[in-house]
Design an enzyme around this catalytic site. Structure first.
Site, PDB file in Angstrom:
ATOM      1  N   LYS A 168     107.774 -30.359  77.018  1.00  0.00           N
ATOM      2  CA  LYS A 168     106.852 -30.937  76.030  1.00  0.00           C
ATOM      3  C   LYS A 168     105.588 -31.500  76.703  1.00  0.00           C
ATOM      4  O   LYS A 168     104.472 -31.196  76.292  1.00  0.00           O
ATOM      5  CB  LYS A 168     107.559 -32.046  75.228  1.00  0.00           C
ATOM      6  CG  LYS A 168     108.792 -31.569  74.462  1.00  0.00           C
ATOM      7  CD  LYS A 168     109.381 -32.646  73.577  1.00  0.00           C
ATOM      8  CE  LYS A 168     109.956 -33.797  74.363  1.00  0.00           C
ATOM      9  NZ  LYS A 168     111.146 -33.424  75.143  1.00  0.00           N
TER      10      LYS A 168
ATOM     11  N   PRO B 107     115.012 -31.604  73.834  1.00  0.00           N
ATOM     12  CA  PRO B 107     115.625 -32.466  74.844  1.00  0.00           C
ATOM     13  C   PRO B 107     114.684 -32.725  76.010  1.00  0.00           C
ATOM     14  O   PRO B 107     113.690 -32.010  76.194  1.00  0.00           O
ATOM     15  CB  PRO B 107     116.855 -31.673  75.308  1.00  0.00           C
ATOM     16  CG  PRO B 107     116.802 -30.356  74.640  1.00  0.00           C
ATOM     17  CD  PRO B 107     115.648 -30.304  73.719  1.00  0.00           C
ATOM     18  N   SER B 108     114.989 -33.751  76.819  1.00  0.00           N
ATOM     19  CA  SER B 108     114.192 -34.048  78.014  1.00  0.00           C
ATOM     20  C   SER B 108     114.186 -32.847  78.952  1.00  0.00           C
ATOM     21  O   SER B 108     115.213 -32.182  79.122  1.00  0.00           O
ATOM     22  CB  SER B 108     114.772 -35.261  78.742  1.00  0.00           C
ATOM     23  OG  SER B 108     114.677 -36.407  77.938  1.00  0.00           O
TER      24      SER B 108
ATOM     25  N   GLU C 272     104.155 -39.742  71.605  1.00  0.00           N
ATOM     26  CA  GLU C 272     104.930 -40.757  70.889  1.00  0.00           C
ATOM     27  C   GLU C 272     104.543 -42.154  71.362  1.00  0.00           C
ATOM     28  O   GLU C 272     105.273 -42.847  72.062  1.00  0.00           O
ATOM     29  CB  GLU C 272     106.427 -40.526  71.076  1.00  0.00           C
ATOM     30  CG  GLU C 272     107.289 -41.344  70.118  1.00  0.00           C
ATOM     31  CD  GLU C 272     106.981 -41.094  68.656  1.00  0.00           C
ATOM     32  OE1 GLU C 272     105.928 -41.569  68.186  1.00  0.00           O
ATOM     33  OE2 GLU C 272     107.765 -40.424  67.978  1.00  0.00           O
TER      34      GLU C 272
END
Length: 606
Positions: A383, A378-379, A507
Site C-alpha cells: 500500500k 494486510p501489512s 490513514e
C-alpha cells in the site's frame, strides 16, 4: 604483478578525479597564483639569508661592520615574514573558497538525489562526506600544498648552493639521508594506513551519533540507553586505539628525526671543523652550511606530511565523487501539468525494491477524478509503495501510471509534486515555527489571510490562537512540542494551502485519540472536497465512505468495488470488515459518547 596493474589506473583516476573536483569548485586561480608566488619569493629570500650570514661571520669586527649588509638582512627577514604571512592567508582563503564550492555542490546534489540513494546509504556517512571529507581537502590546499612547493624549492636551492660551496661536505651529508629514509618510510606508510582507518571509523561513529540522537525519544522509551552506550562506547574505543597507534608512530618519528639531525650536525661539525682548521673553508661557510642544512631537513617533514595528506585527500575525493556522480533527479525536466483534475490510471504496474523481489505485481485500477479510492490489505501488501510510485520517489519496472492519457513520468517532478498533497500517520514537521511548517515548500509569498483560512479549514486555528506566540510558536524538533492531533492539523493546513488536485492520505487518524480523531476527520473532509483522493485504509469508517475500494494482497489486486460489493464477493475483505466491526463494538462499550461521531455504525451494518 596483477595487483600493481590494477592499482595504477586507480591512482591515475584519483588524481584526475581530484583535479576535476578542484576545477568544478571554481578555485580563485589568481589568488592561488599570488599566494604561491609569494611563498616562492619568501623561500628564495630565505635562501639568500645564509650567504649574508657567511659574509658577516667572515668579516666580523666592530670596525668592519657593514651596516648596509645588516640593513639588507633585516629587510630580507621582514620581506620574507610579510610574504609568508600574506601567502598563508591567501592560501587559507582559497582553501576555504574551494571547500565552500565543493560543499555547495554536494548540498545541491544531496537535495536532488533520488530516494533510493538514501535507502542504500546511511545518513551519518552522507553527513561525513559533507563535513569531514571536505575538511581534509581544505587542509591539503590551505596547509600542505604551499609547504610542498616551497619545501621542494628550498631543498633544491639549498643543495645547489651547498654543492657550489663545498661538494665534499654535501656528499657526506647525503650519505646520511638513505639511512633516515629507510627508518622513516615504513613509519610513514603505517601512519597513512592508520589515518585511512581513522577516517573510515569517524564516518561510522558519525552514523551512530546521527541515528541515536535523531531518535532519542525512541531510545529512552525502549530503555535502550545501555545498548546504545555500548555501541557508541565501542566506536569511541576504536577511535582511541587508532589515536594511540598514531601517537606511538609520532613518538617514534620525532626522536628519530631529531636523532638524524643531531647525527648530521655532529658529523658536519666534526668534518667541517677540520676543514676550517686546514683553511679549506671559512668559519662563515661552515655557519652557512648549517643554516642550509636546516632548510633541507625541515621541508622534508613538510613534504612527508603533504604526501600523507594527499593520500587522505584521494580517499576523500573518491567518496565525494561517488555522491556527485550518482544519478540524480532533474526536477524541472518534463511537461507542466495543465489539468490535474483527471482520472489516474494504474495499468499493469509491477515494482520491487530489489531485483527479483516484486512488491507490486500487475496492479491495474482507475482512480476517478474527484472521488475517493481506498486501498485495503494486510501489512506488507504494497500500500505505501503505491504512494511512493505516485509521488515518483521510485519508477515502476513494468506498466504505466497515467493522468488522463499522459504518463505521469512525462511531467516535470516539480510540476507533478505540486499537484499532490500528502498527509501521513506521522506527518513530519521541521524545527521552526508553526508558520514555517504550514508554508513549507511554497515559493510564493503567503498572505496572513490565506494562512488563517487554511488553518480554519484544518481546525488548527483554535489551538494556534491560544498559544502565546500564535503562528510564530516554535514547534521543536520534529514538532515534539505539539500533540499528535495538532501536528496532523498543521499537516492538513499545509496541504490546503498548496491547494492540491490529488490527495494521498495514509490513514491520518489511526494513531490519534478519539477526541482528536473527530476534529481531524472533519478537517480531512474539508481537504478531500472536490479532490481525487487515495487513502490507505486501516479503519472501516474510511472504507464505507469510499467511492471505490481496492484490496491488495501480497502486491496483487484481488478485489475492487464498493464496501457492499466486496462484503458480498470477497472473503478476505469480509474478514477484515468483521474484525473492524468487533473492534468498533468494543470501543462502543468503552467510549459510547464518542463512538457515533467516530464511525457511522448504521453504514457498517448495512
Amino acid at each position: 604483478m596483477a595487483m600493481t596493474k590494477s592499482e595504477q589506473p586507480k591512482q591515475k583516476s584519483n588524481w584526475r578525479g581530484f583535479l576535476r573536483l578542484m576545477m568544478s569548485a571554481k578555485p580563485p586561480k589568481l589568488l592561488l597564483s599570488i599566494a604561491l608566488g609569494l611563498s616562492v619569493i619568501a623561500t628564495l629570500v630565505s635562501l639568500v639569508i645564509p650567504l649574508f650570514t657567511k659574509n658577516v661571520v667572515d668579516n666580523f669586527s666592530i670596525s668592519s661592520l657593514n651596516w648596509w649588509q645588516i640593513s639588507g638582512m633585516a629587510l630580507a627577514f621582514i620581506a620574507s615574514a610579510v610574504a609568508s604571512g600574506v601567502a598563508t592567508y591567501l592560501l587559507n582563503y582559497s582553501g576555504q573558497r574551494v571547500v565552500a564550492g565543493i560543499r555547495d555542490r554536494l548540498w545541491k546534489k544531496l537535495l536532488v538525489l533520488p530516494v533510493r540513494y538514501y535507502d542504500n546509504n546511511q545518513t551519518g556517512d552522507t553527513i561525513s562526506r559533507m563535513t569531514n571529507d571536505t575538511a581534509i581537502i581544505k587542509g591539503l590546499i590551505a596547509e600542505h600544498t604551499a609547504g610542498f612547493i616551497t619545501g621542494s624549492i628550498s631543498i633544491i636551492g639549498s643543495i645547489i648552493v651547498l654543492l657550489y660551496m663545498d661538494w665534499k661536505m654535501t656528499l657526506i651529508m647525503f650519505s646520511i639521508f638513505p639511512i633516515a629514509f629507510l627508518i622513516l618510510f615504513p613509519l610513514g606508510m603505517q601512519m597513512y594506513k592508520i589515518s585511512k582507518g581513522m577516517q573510515a571509523e569517524t564516518a561510522n561513529f558519525t552514523s551512530v551519533l546521527n541515528r541515536v540522537l535523531s531518535e532519542i525519544r525512541l531510545v529512552k522509551a525502549a530503555n535502550a540507553e545501555p545498548v546504545e552506550y555500548k555501541e557508541g562506547s565501542a566506536g569511541i574505543q576504536t577511535l582511541f586505539k587508532f589515536g594511540l597507534k598514531e601517537g606511538k608512530i609520532q613518538a617514534l618519528m620525532s626522536p628519530l628525526i631529531m636523532f638524524v639531525m643531531l647525527m648530521m650536525f655532529v658529523v658536519l661539525f666534526g668534518y667541517g671543523g677540520t676543514r676550517v682548521a686546514s683553511g679549506a673553508i671559512s668559519a662563515g661557510q661552515l655557519v652557512a652550511f648549517m643554516l642550509y642544512l636546516f632548510q633541507i631537513v625541515m621541508p622534508i617533514t613538510q613534504i612527508t606530511q603533504f604526501f600523507t595528506q594527499t593520500q587522505k585527500a584521494m580517499g576523500a575525493t573518491d567518496t565525494i565523487l561517488k555522491v556527485l556522480d550518482h544519478e540524480e533527479e532533474d526536477p524541472h525536466a518534463g511537461l507542466q501539468v495543465k489539468d490535474a483534475s483527471q482520472s489516474l490510471h494504474f495499468e499493469n504496474v509491477s515494482f520491487g525494491y530489489k531485483e527479483g523481489e516484486s512488491v507490486l505485481k500487475d496492479v491495474s485500477f482507475t482512480m476517478e477524478s474527484g472521488k475517493v479510492t481506498a486501498i485495503v490489505g494486510p501489512s506488507g501488501s504494497g500500500k505505501t509503495t503505491m504512494f511512493s510510485l505516485l509521488e515518483r520517489f521510485y519508477s515502476q519496472q513494468e506498466g504505466n501510471i497515467s493522468l488522463g492519457q499522459e504518463k505521469i513520468g512525462h511531467y516535470s517532478l516539480i510540476s507533478w509534486r505540486s499537484q499532490i498533497g500528502y498527509v501521513s500517520q506521522e506527518s513530519p514537521l521541521i524545527a521552526g515555527t508553526i508558520r514555517d511548517n504550514i508554508c513549507y515548500g511554497l515559493q510564493h509569498e503567503v498572505t496572513e489571510e490565506a494562512l488563517k483560512r487554511a488553518s480554519e479549514m484544518a481546525y488548527a486555528d483554535g489551538f494556534i490562537e491560544e498559544l502565546p506566540q500564535k503562528y510564530d510558536t516554535e514547534v521543536g524538533e520534529r514538532g515534539i512540542k505539539l500533540s499528535g492531533g495538532q501536528r496532523q492539523r498543521i499537516a492538513i493546513a499545509r496541504a490546503l494551502l498548496r491547494d492540491p488536485k490529488i490527495l494521498m492520505l495514509d490513514e491520518a487518524t489511526s494513531s490519534l485519540d478519539s477526541k482528536s480523531e473527530v476534529v481531524v476527520q472533519q478537517a480531512l473532509q474539508n481537504l478531500m472536497q472536490g479532490r481525487t483522493t487515495l487513502v490507505i485504509a486501516h479503519r472501516l469508517s474510511t472504507v464505507v465512505d469510499a467511492d471505490q475500494i481496492v484490496f491488495l494482497d501480497k502486491g496483487v489486486v484481488t478485489g475492487r468495488g464498493t464496501h457492499q460489493e466486496l462484503i458480498e464477493s470477497h472473503e478476505m475483505y469480509r474478514e477484515f470488515a468483521t474484525q473492524q466491526l468487533q473492534i468498533q463494538e468494543q470501543l462502543i462499550a468503552v467510549h459510547s459518547p464518542l463512538t457515533p461521531e467516530l464511525l457511522p455504525t448504521e453504514q457498517i451494518h448495512s
